[in-house]
Design an enzyme around this catalytic site. Sequence first.
Site, PDB file in Angstrom:
ATOM      1  CG  ASP A 221       0.254   0.360   9.155  1.00 26.85           C
ATOM      2  OD1 ASP A 221      -0.298   1.159   9.938  1.00 26.85           O
ATOM      3  OD2 ASP A 221       0.724   0.701   8.055  1.00 26.85           O
TER       4      ASP A 221
ATOM      5  NE  ARG B   3      -2.933  -1.841   8.350  1.00 27.09           N
ATOM      6  CZ  ARG B   3      -2.651  -2.395   7.176  1.00 27.09           C
ATOM      7  NH1 ARG B   3      -2.820  -3.680   7.001  1.00 27.09           N
ATOM      8  NH2 ARG B   3      -2.196  -1.651   6.171  1.00 27.09           N
TER       9      ARG B   3
ATOM     10  CD  GLN C 122       0.246   8.146   7.086  1.00 30.61           C
ATOM     11  OE1 GLN C 122      -0.338   9.061   7.649  1.00 30.61           O
ATOM     12  NE2 GLN C 122      -0.304   6.953   6.912  1.00 30.61           N
TER      13      GLN C 122
ATOM     14  CE  LYS D 125      -3.050   0.679   3.437  1.00 30.91           C
ATOM     15  NZ  LYS D 125      -3.181   2.008   4.083  1.00 30.91           N
ATOM     16  CB  SER D 126       3.811   2.289   1.986  1.00 27.73           C
ATOM     17  OG  SER D 126       3.244   2.198   3.265  1.00 27.73           O
TER      18      SER D 126
ATOM     19  NE  ARG E 267      -6.201   8.067  10.997  1.00 26.04           N
ATOM     20  CZ  ARG E 267      -5.466   7.342  10.158  1.00 26.04           C
ATOM     21  NH1 ARG E 267      -6.044   6.749   9.129  1.00 26.04           N
ATOM     22  NH2 ARG E 267      -4.169   7.214  10.340  1.00 26.04           N
TER      23      ARG E 267
ATOM     24  CB  SER F 248       4.963  10.173  11.337  1.00 32.43           C
ATOM     25  OG  SER F 248       3.966  10.211  10.322  1.00 32.43           O
TER      26      SER F 248
END
Length: 446
Positions: free
Chosen positions: A325, A401, A175, A27-28, A128, A173
């Site tokens: 994750d 998840r 992201q 996914k990343s 979030r 992080s």
Amino acid sequence: MNTAFPRPLCLSADGPLRGRVRVPGDKSISHRALLFSALAVGESRVEGLLEGEDVLATAAALRAMGAQVARGEDGIWRIHGVGVGGLLQPQTALDMGNSGTSTRLLMGLVASHPITATFIGDASLSRRPMARVTEPLAQMGASFTTAPGERLPLTMRGLCPAIPIRYTLPVASAQVKSAVLLAGLNTPGLTRVIEPVPTRDHSERMLRGFGADVTVEESEHGRIISVRGEAELRPQAIVVPGDPSSAGFWMVAASIVPGSDVVIENVLMNPTRTGLVTALRMMGASIDELDRRAVGGEWVADLRVRHAALSAIDVPADLAPSMIDEYPILFVAAAFASGRTVARGAHELRVKESDRIAAMAAALSACGVGCEEYNDGLAIEGRGGDAIPGGATIATHLDHRIAMSMVVAGLHAARPIVIDDAAPIATSYPGFVDVAESLGARATWR
């Protein structure tokens, strides 16, 4: 993601799990392949892209800002980019669905372009907080209007030219790091990110492949990643390896169901992503690497996983960035181990698609597994390889998840474990149930 009609699901196993599976593309890497291709001039080709809802949200947003993004009949995605600095003003709000990755990375992309974009999402994503990414992007000159608590819906106005910054990540992080680097691509001068704790490095690796001037150096303060704007990216042909987060569900399923023997093909083995493999091996899991090889600049391998007696461990906190994750499925493995497993140092779990610490503590407790909740993790009393009691319906909180982890737990439960809604699974693993059945599991829709 359609949540109007929840689909409760239970998985069970009458015998061993056996067979070969190929997990979806990482996914990343899939998100980043689309983003960087959209900033290159010319056609990039991406093979093995994860076609889950999260990645498709990124593709739709890039189309809305001028890139041509299409899947061919051969399964290969072709992206005609607009060039760094060439993004167009979107005419409607960008719907991120459930994808925090899409939201944060696209905010970085927009930050150094002279456009205004509004980001919206589903109920889970709208809870979030986005402050950790708005803070550095504001330092670069972007401005934001958000819902209370720095949440979606969020409207941002980019600045061009933006201001290069030197930013130290307050928490690990990938992201946030990637959002700042994306903004730096269209920012004159050097933009630097300092990460005291290393995180997954796909952005740095892939940006180099696209021709960006990216350097990584070690210092007493941590890794310093620098990107020089204004970059010119070259189109690429990318093969996306299998997602280790998705592979983790089958690693644990094979480990806990007696007699199981499963081969998971083409799994990404980037050292910033293999924390779960390390932790499971520490617990005694039987995980063998077959045919280790390089694909598209990343190491991959086929993983053969056989049932094994697991023992409790104190999970090293420094593994957190490389398995953040995968903690929900690690908690499931701990429920079947002998002894008390303690996993701490994972504060980030509180601000994922759900509060994954609280959600997993509630889920495992409802299934008869002893848990102690900390602010940064869980302690779990394992059952020594025996089936857990089960017999509960689990609230997944729209978190893919949590959903997949708890149906895996149900594969070795005395009574059925039902998740309240399987729909969120499609955000990252659309074929999950079919794969489970191919290995010998039985799916029951309630």
